[in-house]
Design a protein around this motif. Structure first.
Motif, PDB file in Angstrom:
ATOM      1  N   GLU A   1       3.374   9.799   4.466  1.00 21.09           N
ATOM      2  CA  GLU A   1       4.763   9.515   4.122  1.00 21.09           C
ATOM      3  C   GLU A   1       5.226  10.362   2.958  1.00 21.09           C
ATOM      4  O   GLU A   1       6.402  10.523   2.725  1.00 21.09           O
ATOM      5  CB  GLU A   1       4.917   8.039   3.755  1.00 21.09           C
ATOM      6  CG  GLU A   1       4.560   7.103   4.881  1.00 21.09           C
ATOM      7  CD  GLU A   1       4.502   5.676   4.400  1.00 21.09           C
ATOM      8  OE1 GLU A   1       5.021   5.380   3.313  1.00 21.09           O
ATOM      9  OE2 GLU A   1       3.938   4.853   5.108  1.00 21.09           O
TER      10      GLU A   1
ATOM     11  N   GLY B   1       2.076   2.932   1.324  1.00 18.67           N
ATOM     12  CA  GLY B   1       2.622   1.846   0.514  1.00 18.67           C
ATOM     13  C   GLY B   1       1.818   0.566   0.588  1.00 18.67           C
ATOM     14  O   GLY B   1       2.184  -0.428  -0.044  1.00 18.67           O
TER      15      GLY B   1
ATOM     16  N   THR C   1       4.969   6.568  -3.223  1.00 20.36           N
ATOM     17  CA  THR C   1       5.664   6.018  -2.055  1.00 20.36           C
ATOM     18  C   THR C   1       7.008   5.424  -2.451  1.00 20.36           C
ATOM     19  O   THR C   1       8.027   5.644  -1.780  1.00 20.36           O
ATOM     20  CB  THR C   1       4.795   4.937  -1.379  1.00 20.36           C
ATOM     21  OG1 THR C   1       3.575   5.529  -0.938  1.00 20.36           O
ATOM     22  CG2 THR C   1       5.517   4.327  -0.185  1.00 20.36           C
TER      23      THR C   1
END
Length: 482
Positions: free
Chosen positions: A11, A83, A321
């Motif tokens: 991510e 996360g 994140t």
């Protein structure tokens, strides 16, 4: 990209996908929970609170985290996200749960780093005292030790996960055997006093509950390795193994260590009150050479770097994140092009943890054990909300898929009930000051930061909506359509 994704794509731009093997991830997961320090401190903290009932507090602590782990791996088998719990709960509950979990976990990681620095300072200071450095536990010396540990950890974690894993695992492998020797020698010297332990002689409910909270502090954050899922090979299989290895392996290790050490800790309570560390006092009482006691202090201090390395990696990935999603400054999501580490997020995590523990030491006039009791309790409380949400969320997720079984329901109820009870019991049966205030500190700090995150997220959604509407209006104007 959503908070959690079924792919293995990172991510955060720049993180190296598939870098860690399952063995590396599991090794880092266990090393980060510092088994040597757990064997050195876990039984002592439980005996102080629960007395002969310390083994029961250790058992309940381990079972609670195992049940929470069942909820975590339900998500880890389905989603890959840097996360961790923040990403997982968002899949079920949406934006409000993400804001609440983001606030609680961010504060939790920073408090965890601060508590680990305190442990490094305390054991190093005890070692310095044993070799004649009288200022070993003075505030100035302690702050210098915290700063030195922070700099060393920053240099290691900056160079990426490969360096972090090698050093953290090596520290654990080198340091653990000496604690096993001290534990065995103590048990041989005092005996196990099984009748007193099994009958909970002199223990109270409030003491056992306080012991559960103290014991949980050594297992809280066990799911941190999930933050490295995007950088792990076959993460949907590897992450669940790494996550559950902590409560199963270390939970059993700490339970055994508590049973073996409890009689000895009660015997050397005066020596510990005078400033000796638990393993040093146990080694001396068991008749081991004087050098063994001094060595245990140094070994525990050194091994604690494994935890600091692990949680700085976990916390920095989590902060990065949040940055990538706009909740923290964008710069924190930048990744070093060579080492693939979120350098700015690493510095933030270390700096905030260092600043927090320095502030506590300067503001407190009590002994190190009092400060540690307060901050370890705070760490546990910061994880109450995320663990509660992940247990409830797992039940919802499995129910939606038609895979919720009676056994799983019982497990998740135990996990949820135990975690919530740890917090409630801190109010009903408050520990000594200043730890008694931590239940209110945790809620207040989490609420303020969660509201801030929710406000930022709402502004971002409004800006995105306005941008889309503006783009559509421009498109219509360019084509001459109304």
């Amino acid at each position: 990209m959503t908070s959690a994704t079924s792919s293995a794509e990172p991510e955060i731009d720049g993180l190296e996908s598939g870098r860690l093997t399952r063995f590396q991830l599991t090794s880092l997961s266990i090393s980060s929970m510092i088994p040597a320090v757990g064997m050195a401190s876990f039984p002592m903290l439980l005996v102080i609170n629960a007395g002969a009932g310390s083994w029961l507090a250790a058992l309940i602590s381990a079972l609670t985290i195992v049940c929470v782990g069942r909820a975590v791996i339900a998500f880890a088998r389905r989603y890959v996200a840097s996360g961790s719990l923040y990403s997982y709960v968002g899949e079920v509950f949406g934006a409000w749960a993400r804001s609440l979990t983001a606030a609680s976990l961010l504060l939790g990681y920073l408090a965890m780093v601060a508590s680990i620095l305190l442990v490094i300072g305390a054991y190093t200071g005890s070692f310095l005292l044993s070799i004649g450095v009288d200022s070993g536990l003075d505030p100035a010396m302690q702050i210098a030790l915290y700063a030195g540990a922070s700099i060393v950890t920053a240099l290691i974690t900056y160079r990426g996960l490969d360096a972090s894993v090698r050093i953290a695992v090596a520290l654990t492998v080198v340091c653990l055997p000496l604690l096993l020797v001290v534990t065995g020698a103590s048990a041989a010297h005092t005996g196990l006093h099984l009748q007193e332990q099994l009958t909970l002689d002199g223990s109270s409910v409030s003491g056992i509950v306080a012991g559960i909270a103290s014991g949980s502090a050594f297992l809280v954050g066990f799911e941190g390795s999930a933050a490295l899922a995007a950088e792990t090979r076959d993460p949907k299989r590897s992450v669940p193994v790494a996550v559950m290895s902590v409560p199963v392996i270390l939970g059993a290790l700490y339970l055994i260590a508590t049973i073996l050490q409890a009689p000895g800790i009660i015997l050397v309570s005066d020596a510990m009150a005078a400033g000796a560390s638990p393993p040093a006092a146990l080694a001396h009482a068991a008749g081991l050479p004087d050098g063994v006691g001094r060595a245990t202090d140094l070994v525990v201090a050194v091994s604690t770097f494994a935890a600091l390395i692990g949680f700085v990696n976990y916390g920095s990935r989590f902060a990065a994140t949040l940055s990538a999603e706009g909740l923290l400054p964008r710069r924190l999501a930048r990744v070093h092009p060579r080492f693939h580490s979120p350098a700015y997020a690493l510095l933030l995590t270390i700096a905030c943890g260092l600043g927090g523990i320095v502030t506590l030491v300067l503001a407190s006039s009590g002994p190190m054990q009092t400060i540690y009791s307060a901050i370890s309790t705070l760490v546990v409380y910061f994880w109450v909300i995320p663990y509660t949400l992940i247990c409830v969320g797992a039940a919802v997720l499995l129910f939606q898929e038609g895979k919720l079984t009676a056994g799983t329901v019982v497990c998740l109820l135990i996990g949820t009930g135990s975690v919530v009870w740890v917090y409630i019991s801190g109010i009903l049966f408050p520990p000594p000051s200043p730890a008694d205030a931590m239940s209110y500190v945790a809620v207040s700090a989490t609420a303020v930061l969660a509201v801030s995150f929710a406000w930022v997220a709402r502004r971002r959604r409004r800006a995105a909506t306005a941008g889309r509407e503006g783009g559509e209006a421009d498109a219509r104007a360019s084509t001459g359509r109304p």
